[in-house]
Scaffold this active site. Structure first.
Site, PDB file in Angstrom:
ATOM      1  N   HIS A  97     -13.137  -9.617  43.947  1.00  0.00           N
ATOM      2  CA  HIS A  97     -12.885 -10.154  42.236  1.00  0.00           C
ATOM      3  C   HIS A  97     -10.919  -9.960  43.080  1.00  0.00           C
ATOM      4  O   HIS A  97     -10.286  -9.430  42.987  1.00  0.00           O
ATOM      5  CB  HIS A  97     -12.591  -9.216  41.345  1.00  0.00           C
ATOM      6  N   PHE A  98     -10.613 -11.611  43.155  1.00  0.00           N
ATOM      7  CA  PHE A  98      -9.157 -11.614  42.729  1.00  0.00           C
ATOM      8  C   PHE A  98      -8.384 -11.202  42.611  1.00  0.00           C
ATOM      9  O   PHE A  98      -8.637 -10.610  41.130  1.00  0.00           O
ATOM     10  CB  PHE A  98      -8.770 -13.664  43.315  1.00  0.00           C
ATOM     11  N   HIS A  99      -7.646 -10.140  43.076  1.00  0.00           N
ATOM     12  CA  HIS A  99      -6.511  -9.864  42.599  1.00  0.00           C
ATOM     13  C   HIS A  99      -5.763  -9.573  43.345  1.00  0.00           C
ATOM     14  O   HIS A  99      -5.062  -9.401  44.254  1.00  0.00           O
ATOM     15  CB  HIS A  99      -6.786  -7.972  42.392  1.00  0.00           C
ATOM     16  N   VAL A 100      -4.260  -9.404  42.213  1.00  0.00           N
ATOM     17  CA  VAL A 100      -2.557  -8.876  42.942  1.00  0.00           C
ATOM     18  C   VAL A 100      -2.427  -8.121  42.785  1.00  0.00           C
ATOM     19  O   VAL A 100      -2.447  -7.704  41.321  1.00  0.00           O
ATOM     20  CB  VAL A 100      -1.843 -10.065  42.471  1.00  0.00           C
TER      21      VAL A 100
END
Length: 133
Positions: A97-100
């Site tokens: 899941h896209f994350h920074v």
């Protein structure tokens, strides 16, 4: 139950320490805490990685990461911040899941940079630059 742990956190069905929330993103403390205050910022909608997120949605996540960075510097007195993103298993992405990652830094040695190899010459980059233009 949703198989994506970050989607469950966004939905409120998985416990997490949320420190920021807006219409587009949610920020919560990383369970592994590379340094004190290590935070993940995710889009509310499930996006796998950089190949699956629109630039506008990524910009909203980055805007939240900037807000979180300011809060970490102010409240934890972190003199530095690292932002980290990984897309794909080869790049060490472990939750898809896209994350920074927003990682507060307190000393120059509290983390070791993975890109600390020998520096090349500008000339050595010419062929690669031509290939990418």
């Amino acid at each position: 139950m949703d198989p994506c742990v970050f989607c469950r956190i966004v939905a409120g069905t998985e416990p997490a320490e949320i420190i920021h929330s807006d219409d587009a993103s949610v920020a919560f403390l990383d369970i592994t805490q590379a340094t004190e205050g290590h935070t993940l910022v995710v889009p509310r909608r499930h996006r796998t990685d950089l190949t699956d997120i629109a630039p506008e949605e990524a910009a909203s996540v980055m805007s939240a990461a900037v807000r979180v960075s300011h809060r970490l510097r102010e409240r934890l007195r972190a003199p530095g911040i690292n932002l980290w993103h990984a897309s794909g298993e080869t790049a060490w992405q472990s939750v898809f899941h896209f994350h920074v990652h927003v990682v507060p830094r307190y000393t120059p040695t509290d983390l070791v940079p993975p890109w600390s190899g020998p520096e090349g010459s500008v000339e050595s980059l010419r062929a690669l630059g031509a290939k990418l233009r």
